[in-house]
Design a protein around this motif. Structure first.
Motif, PDB file in Angstrom:
ATOM      1  N   GLY A 534       0.781  -1.218   0.000  1.00  0.00           N
ATOM      2  CA  GLY A 534       0.000   0.000   0.000  1.00  0.00           C
ATOM      3  C   GLY A 534       0.818   1.276   0.000  1.00  0.00           C
ATOM      4  N   GLN A 535       0.102   2.423  -0.010  1.00  0.00           N
ATOM      5  CA  GLN A 535       0.733   3.731  -0.039  1.00  0.00           C
ATOM      6  C   GLN A 535      -0.202   4.763   0.575  1.00  0.00           C
ATOM      7  OE1 GLN A 535       0.416   1.950  -3.084  1.00  0.00           O
ATOM      8  NE2 GLN A 535      -1.058   3.070  -4.341  1.00  0.00           N
ATOM      9  N   VAL A 536       0.323   5.955   0.814  1.00  0.00           N
ATOM     10  CA  VAL A 536      -0.469   7.071   1.330  1.00  0.00           C
ATOM     11  C   VAL A 536      -0.352   8.219   0.340  1.00  0.00           C
ATOM     12  CG1 VAL A 536      -0.784   8.767   3.175  1.00  0.00           C
ATOM     13  CG2 VAL A 536      -0.165   6.400   3.731  1.00  0.00           C
ATOM     14  N   LEU A 537      -1.502   8.671  -0.160  1.00  0.00           N
ATOM     15  CA  LEU A 537      -1.557   9.749  -1.139  1.00  0.00           C
ATOM     16  C   LEU A 537      -1.864  11.058  -0.433  1.00  0.00           C
ATOM     17  CD1 LEU A 537      -3.088   9.625  -4.633  1.00  0.00           C
ATOM     18  CD2 LEU A 537      -3.948  11.377  -3.061  1.00  0.00           C
ATOM     19  N   GLU A 538      -1.181  12.111  -0.870  1.00  0.00           N
ATOM     20  CA  GLU A 538      -1.400  13.456  -0.339  1.00  0.00           C
ATOM     21  C   GLU A 538      -2.023  14.310  -1.438  1.00  0.00           C
ATOM     22  OE1 GLU A 538       1.725  15.964   2.037  1.00  0.00           O
ATOM     23  OE2 GLU A 538       1.919  16.461  -0.095  1.00  0.00           O
ATOM     24  N   LEU A 539      -3.107  14.989  -1.103  1.00  0.00           N
ATOM     25  CA  LEU A 539      -3.860  15.768  -2.082  1.00  0.00           C
ATOM     26  C   LEU A 539      -3.965  17.212  -1.603  1.00  0.00           C
ATOM     27  CD1 LEU A 539      -7.221  14.656  -3.672  1.00  0.00           C
ATOM     28  CD2 LEU A 539      -7.108  16.839  -2.471  1.00  0.00           C
ATOM     29  N   ALA A 540      -3.757  18.161  -2.522  1.00  0.00           N
ATOM     30  CA  ALA A 540      -3.920  19.582  -2.210  1.00  0.00           C
ATOM     31  C   ALA A 540      -4.958  20.173  -3.151  1.00  0.00           C
ATOM     32  CB  ALA A 540      -2.595  20.316  -2.366  1.00  0.00           C
ATOM     33  N   VAL A 558       5.253   5.394   0.103  1.00  0.00           N
ATOM     34  CA  VAL A 558       5.081   4.130  -0.604  1.00  0.00           C
ATOM     35  C   VAL A 558       5.583   3.069   0.363  1.00  0.00           C
ATOM     36  CG1 VAL A 558       5.631   2.768  -2.645  1.00  0.00           C
ATOM     37  CG2 VAL A 558       5.428   5.254  -2.833  1.00  0.00           C
ATOM     38  N   CYS A 559       4.667   2.309   0.930  1.00  0.00           N
ATOM     39  CA  CYS A 559       4.953   1.516   2.124  1.00  0.00           C
ATOM     40  C   CYS A 559       5.653   0.202   1.810  1.00  0.00           C
ATOM     41  CB  CYS A 559       3.657   1.252   2.882  1.00  0.00           C
ATOM     42  SG  CYS A 559       2.817   2.751   3.418  1.00  0.00           S
ATOM     43  N   GLY A 560       6.205  -0.402   2.871  1.00  0.00           N
ATOM     44  CA  GLY A 560       6.910  -1.666   2.782  1.00  0.00           C
ATOM     45  C   GLY A 560       8.184  -1.622   3.592  1.00  0.00           C
ATOM     46  N   ASP A 561       9.057  -2.572   3.351  1.00  0.00           N
ATOM     47  CA  ASP A 561      10.351  -2.633   4.015  1.00  0.00           C
ATOM     48  C   ASP A 561      11.230  -1.500   3.497  1.00  0.00           C
ATOM     49  OD1 ASP A 561      12.948  -3.232   4.888  1.00  0.00           O
ATOM     50  OD2 ASP A 561      12.606  -5.394   4.755  1.00  0.00           O
ATOM     51  N   SER A 563      14.238  -1.216   3.208  1.00  0.00           N
ATOM     52  CA  SER A 563      15.357  -1.691   2.395  1.00  0.00           C
ATOM     53  C   SER A 563      14.945  -2.020   0.966  1.00  0.00           C
ATOM     54  CB  SER A 563      15.992  -2.929   3.044  1.00  0.00           C
ATOM     55  OG  SER A 563      15.078  -4.024   3.043  1.00  0.00           O
ATOM     56  N   ASP A 564      13.639  -2.060   0.719  1.00  0.00           N
ATOM     57  CA  ASP A 564      13.126  -2.303  -0.627  1.00  0.00           C
ATOM     58  C   ASP A 564      13.246  -1.014  -1.441  1.00  0.00           C
ATOM     59  OD1 ASP A 564      11.622  -2.743  -2.924  1.00  0.00           O
ATOM     60  OD2 ASP A 564       9.947  -3.683  -1.877  1.00  0.00           O
ATOM     61  N   PRO A 565      13.913  -1.038  -2.595  1.00  0.00           N
ATOM     62  CA  PRO A 565      14.047   0.181  -3.402  1.00  0.00           C
ATOM     63  C   PRO A 565      12.715   0.794  -3.810  1.00  0.00           C
ATOM     64  CG  PRO A 565      15.515  -1.556  -4.200  1.00  0.00           C
ATOM     65  CD  PRO A 565      14.616  -2.192  -3.187  1.00  0.00           C
ATOM     66  N   ALA A 566      11.649   0.016  -3.817  1.00  0.00           N
ATOM     67  CA  ALA A 566      10.345   0.528  -4.236  1.00  0.00           C
ATOM     68  C   ALA A 566       9.673   1.391  -3.178  1.00  0.00           C
ATOM     69  CB  ALA A 566       9.425  -0.631  -4.616  1.00  0.00           C
ATOM     70  N   THR A 567      10.170   1.396  -1.949  1.00  0.00           N
ATOM     71  CA  THR A 567       9.529   2.170  -0.891  1.00  0.00           C
ATOM     72  C   THR A 567      10.015   3.615  -0.915  1.00  0.00           C
ATOM     73  OG1 THR A 567      11.194   1.502   0.742  1.00  0.00           O
ATOM     74  CG2 THR A 567       9.195   0.161   0.572  1.00  0.00           C
ATOM     75  N   TYR A 568       9.205   4.484  -0.300  1.00  0.00           N
ATOM     76  CA  TYR A 568       9.510   5.918  -0.313  1.00  0.00           C
ATOM     77  C   TYR A 568       8.855   6.556   0.903  1.00  0.00           C
ATOM     78  CZ  TYR A 568       9.456  10.813  -1.910  1.00  0.00           C
ATOM     79  OH  TYR A 568       9.608  12.172  -2.014  1.00  0.00           O
ATOM     80  N   PHE A 569       9.585   7.419   1.602  1.00  0.00           N
ATOM     81  CA  PHE A 569       9.101   8.046   2.824  1.00  0.00           C
ATOM     82  C   PHE A 569       9.262   9.568   2.731  1.00  0.00           C
ATOM     83  CE2 PHE A 569      10.005   3.693   3.716  1.00  0.00           C
ATOM     84  CZ  PHE A 569       9.039   3.291   4.625  1.00  0.00           C
ATOM     85  N   SER A 578      10.689   3.329  10.461  1.00  0.00           N
ATOM     86  CA  SER A 578      10.162   2.000  10.775  1.00  0.00           C
ATOM     87  C   SER A 578       9.540   1.388   9.528  1.00  0.00           C
ATOM     88  CB  SER A 578       9.095   2.093  11.868  1.00  0.00           C
ATOM     89  OG  SER A 578       9.620   2.577  13.082  1.00  0.00           O
ATOM     90  N   PRO A 579       9.609   0.079   9.371  1.00  0.00           N
ATOM     91  CA  PRO A 579       8.875  -0.562   8.272  1.00  0.00           C
ATOM     92  C   PRO A 579       7.380  -0.484   8.526  1.00  0.00           C
ATOM     93  CG  PRO A 579       9.892  -2.206   9.693  1.00  0.00           C
ATOM     94  CD  PRO A 579      10.384  -0.879  10.158  1.00  0.00           C
ATOM     95  N   ILE A 580       6.615  -0.268   7.463  1.00  0.00           N
ATOM     96  CA  ILE A 580       5.162  -0.163   7.592  1.00  0.00           C
ATOM     97  C   ILE A 580       4.506  -0.820   6.385  1.00  0.00           C
ATOM     98  CG2 ILE A 580       5.186   2.143   6.536  1.00  0.00           C
ATOM     99  CD1 ILE A 580       2.676   2.815   8.180  1.00  0.00           C
ATOM    100  N   SER A 581       3.412  -1.517   6.621  1.00  0.00           N
ATOM    101  CA  SER A 581       2.708  -2.231   5.557  1.00  0.00           C
ATOM    102  C   SER A 581       1.210  -2.128   5.786  1.00  0.00           C
ATOM    103  CB  SER A 581       3.137  -3.710   5.560  1.00  0.00           C
ATOM    104  OG  SER A 581       2.398  -4.468   4.628  1.00  0.00           O
ATOM    105  N   CYS A 582       0.464  -1.849   4.725  1.00  0.00           N
ATOM    106  CA  CYS A 582      -1.000  -1.837   4.716  1.00  0.00           C
ATOM    107  C   CYS A 582      -1.614  -0.746   5.590  1.00  0.00           C
ATOM    108  CB  CYS A 582      -1.553  -3.205   5.101  1.00  0.00           C
ATOM    109  SG  CYS A 582      -1.022  -4.540   4.001  1.00  0.00           S
ATOM    110  N   PRO A 583      -1.399   0.532   5.232  1.00  0.00           N
ATOM    111  CA  PRO A 583      -2.017   1.633   5.984  1.00  0.00           C
ATOM    112  C   PRO A 583      -3.534   1.572   5.888  1.00  0.00           C
ATOM    113  CG  PRO A 583      -1.137   2.423   3.897  1.00  0.00           C
ATOM    114  CD  PRO A 583      -0.671   1.002   4.042  1.00  0.00           C
ATOM    115  N   ASP A 584      -4.195   1.894   6.994  1.00  0.00           N
ATOM    116  CA  ASP A 584      -5.656   1.766   7.051  1.00  0.00           C
ATOM    117  C   ASP A 584      -6.288   3.022   7.631  1.00  0.00           C
ATOM    118  OD1 ASP A 584      -8.286   1.011   7.446  1.00  0.00           O
ATOM    119  OD2 ASP A 584      -7.832  -0.954   8.217  1.00  0.00           O
TER     120      ASP A 584
END
Length: 691
Positions: A534-540, A558-561, A563-569, A578-584
């Protein structure tokens, strides 16, 4: 006969949930065909040519609280979060001191059968399933449960939480949703093929909402329920609701029991919600489809297609309520499902009031509904439809909120969500589609971002969707949004506007079907195929106008481990998060930090609650504040200055578990029933959280 579910006993869910949770919470939604079969294309090849996203975000960040979010601040104050001054940025360079509000030792990922909190913090259970809250309700006795008792006791599987002020020293008013029941963990010797009437009626009483006064313990963050308080209340699956808005009275909502189409019994599968600036509580009806039987036996092709778009296609339902109430049998009451899937509104300060279902906010799997106000006082509500490839919506009221406290003012404000315009979102990426390869690799401009537009679906009795009447838009909202080309998202769940900047944050939990044959491929807003984290979208909103038709957006997380290149904070160093997965579920604290609870952690450890800075030099700094027990999901966070509340939902819900063979002993230890509960966390010795 009920369909066999061979997945029970294996952890076969594509995310981190157990198959047992899938079965009881959402009717195995992820194991069924995706309801959205529309061919809407994502507009990824269109490069935004108007105001850039970055300029709009800067404008949003600079907006004053009074202008951008006057109503949201009021709602925040109602939740007990003081409107402290916005923290000053530290000059845009990384420093060693954590963001204000996040100065605690991050909890390490774990598999503890406990609520694990940071060093220097304490916790206690506020209230458990079955605790009496109404006058005359007995103490919880798992071996002698009854529907009458449960109707006066705290319900099952608490999800959304809010704390509201009371004019009583040291007391607040807690409102909690009760999303669903897990009969296997509620009843010893439960016979899944033959539930008894009493068990079914207990389940009806365990759904809905609870309103309960809670007392504060001086010198700590501990809260205790106040039984028999005059405001305590239970809303259940048989409580009378008033249908309001433009579809009220529609022939699509009429049944044998209610030929007027204006009165519904009960609310089902209430997930997250919101607190209004006028002091009421909103609650979203989510996976209501699973309660209705015999969709597969409907013969009319058009009706069958509409049912399928809402995930109603089976024969006997999981809980088999249709055996004891005809309204859950589509062959007998074909319109009953049309009466669920709305945002409901409850006045917690009036225990005699009739709660409402607002048709003007559309019918779909509502995860939540969090209002804010426009500059001129109109209500704006953002809403997610929690389904793979479904949509993100907005409603703008036509009338303005009154700030008085008279009965007339209160009645006026409770009607704000009955008149206005319903919109659905269409997102456009600002990078060529060829740069979005489905791996999560950033495009050449370094960010997943773009622009968007709000597409009007209906306003009052006027439809903007060709071939749909206004009533059809409100009742078959998913199909109307299909027709207008809305953007397919990765399970949009909770949505929250920032009380500081006005930016809106959308939790997109996951979508492991993204990119599969015949399914929508990755796009800039949903950039990973087989998206399990999952991911968290920001809207303005353009011009900081919540009622506007245009917006810009970016992926904030862009959530996950890490160390995964696909993640973004948000650009923060990934070795310091911290690692995070499946924001709700999401909420904000007094310092502008976004707090995120997770559901279905696909990293192999337990779900938890996380705080992340949304501005300043520490933007994107994400820290885990707590974890929940075996099988549980973290829900309903409330973050006050000196207290954090979470709802621990479905603890012990592990494949193969039962009353006789529990997978968890939380919260009361061995020999007791595992029970969903609300937990309060505070600093030892008192003081502000995270400072």
């Amino acid at each position: 006969m009920r369909k066999n579910l061979p997945l029970i006993g294996t952890n076969s869910h594509p995310g981190g949930r157990s198959a047992m949770t899938c079965r009881f919470r959402c009717g195995d939604a992820c194991f069924h065909e995706v309801p959205n079969k529309s061919d809407n294309e994502y507009a990824g090849d269109i490069i935004a040519s108007a105001v850039s996203r970055r300029a709009m975000l800067r404008a949003g960040a600079a907006a004053t609280v009074a202008v951008a979010t006057a109503g949201t601040v009021a709602a925040s104050a109602a939740n007990g979060a003081p409107a402290a001054a916005e923290p000053t940025a530290a000059g845009g360079t990384f420093t060693g001191k954590a963001a204000r509000g996040l100065r605690f030792d991050a909890v390490a990922p774990n598999k503890n059968d406990a609520v694990t909190v940071p060093a220097g913090y304490e916790q206690s259970v506020v209230i458990r399933w079955g605790e009496p809250i109404l006058r005359g309700a007995p103490a919880f006795d798992p071996d002698n449960q009854s529907a009458k008792a449960q109707a006066g006791q705290f319900g099952y599987n608490n999800d959304f939480l809010t704390l509201l002020p009371l004019r009583e020293r040291g007391r607040q008013l807690l409102v909690a949703n009760h999303e669903y029941t897990d009969e296997v963990l509620m009843f010893a010797g439960y016979d899944e093929a033959n539930p008894t009437r009493e068990q079914v009626e207990i389940a009806w009483a365990a759904h809905g909402l609870s309103v309960v006064a809670v007392a504060e313990e001086r010198g700590s963050g501990k809260l205790s329920p106040v039984p028999r308080h005059h405001l305590n209340r239970r809303i259940t699956a048989t409580t009378e609701f008033r249908v309001t808005g433009p579809a009220a009275g529609s022939k699509l909502l009429r049944t044998t029991a209610d030929p007027s189409g204006r009165k519904v019994l009960g609310t089902l599968n209430n997930c997250a919600g919101g607190t209004t600036p006028w002091g009421t509580v909103l609650s979203g009806e989510e996976n209501f489809n699973q309660y209705f039987a015999n969709g597969a036996k409907v013969t009319d092709a058009d009706t069958k297609a509409k049912l399928a778009r809402y995930g109603i296609a089976g024969e006997a339902s999981e809980r088999q309520w249709e055996k004891y109430d005809d309204r859950f049998d589509l062959l007998k009451e074909p319109n009953e499902p049309n009466r669920f899937g709305y945002v409901v509104e409850l006045d917690p300060y009036d225990p005699e009031s009739t709660p409402r279902k607002h048709t003007s906010l559309g019918r779909f799997k509502h995860e939540a509904a969090q209002p804010r106000l426009t500059r001129d006082g109109r209500a704006v509500v953002y809403m997610g439809d929690d389904e793979r490839f479904d949509y993100f919506y907005k409603f703008v009221s036509s009338k303005k909120m009154r700030r008085g406290s008279s009965r007339a003012d209160r009645e006026h404000n409770m009607g704000l969500l009955d008149e206005g315009t319903l919109y659905v979102a269409k997102l456009t990426g600002d990078s060529p589609a060829s740069e979005i390869d489905g791996t999560g690799k950033h495009p050449a401009d370094g960010e997943f971002d773009g622009s968007g537009e709000w597409i009007a679906l209906a306003s009052g009795d006027k439809s903007f969707v060709p071939g749909f009447t206004a009533e059809e838009v409100y009742v078959y909202t998913r199909l109307a949004a299909d027709k207008m080309g809305a953007t397919k998202m990765d399970r949009p769940e909770d949505v929250e506007p920032s009380p500081r900047t006005g930016r809106v944050y959308v939790a997109l939990t996951n979508n492991t079907d993204r990119g599969k044959d015949g399914k929508a491929k990755a796009d800039e807003a949903n950039p990973r195929n087989a998206n399990k984290h999952g991911q968290v979208l920001e809207l303005a909103e353009r011009g900081d106008d919540p009622a506007g038709k245009r917006f810009s957006w970016r992926l904030f997380l862009v959530c996950g481990d890490p160390s995964d290149p696909a993640t973004y904070f948000a650009g923060f160093p990934k070795d310091k998060v911290s690692p995070i997965s499946c924001p709700d579920n999401v909420t904000f604290d007094a310092y502008g930090n976004l707090w995120i609870s997770t559901d279905g952690n696909a990293l192999g450890t337990h779900d938890g609650l996380f705080g992340v800075a949304t501005s300043g030099s520490r933007e994107g700094e994400l820290k885990q504040f707590l974890t929940v027990p075996i099988g549980a999901e973290t829900c309903g966070p409330v973050v006050q200055e000196e207290r954090v509340l979470v709802a621990v939902q479905h603890p012990g819900e592990i494949d193969g578990a039962s009353v006789e063979k529990p997978a968890s002993t939380w919260p009361d230890g061995p020999g007791s029933y595992v029970r969903p509960a609300v937990v309060s966390v505070w600093r030892k010795g008192g003081g502000a959280i995270g400072v």
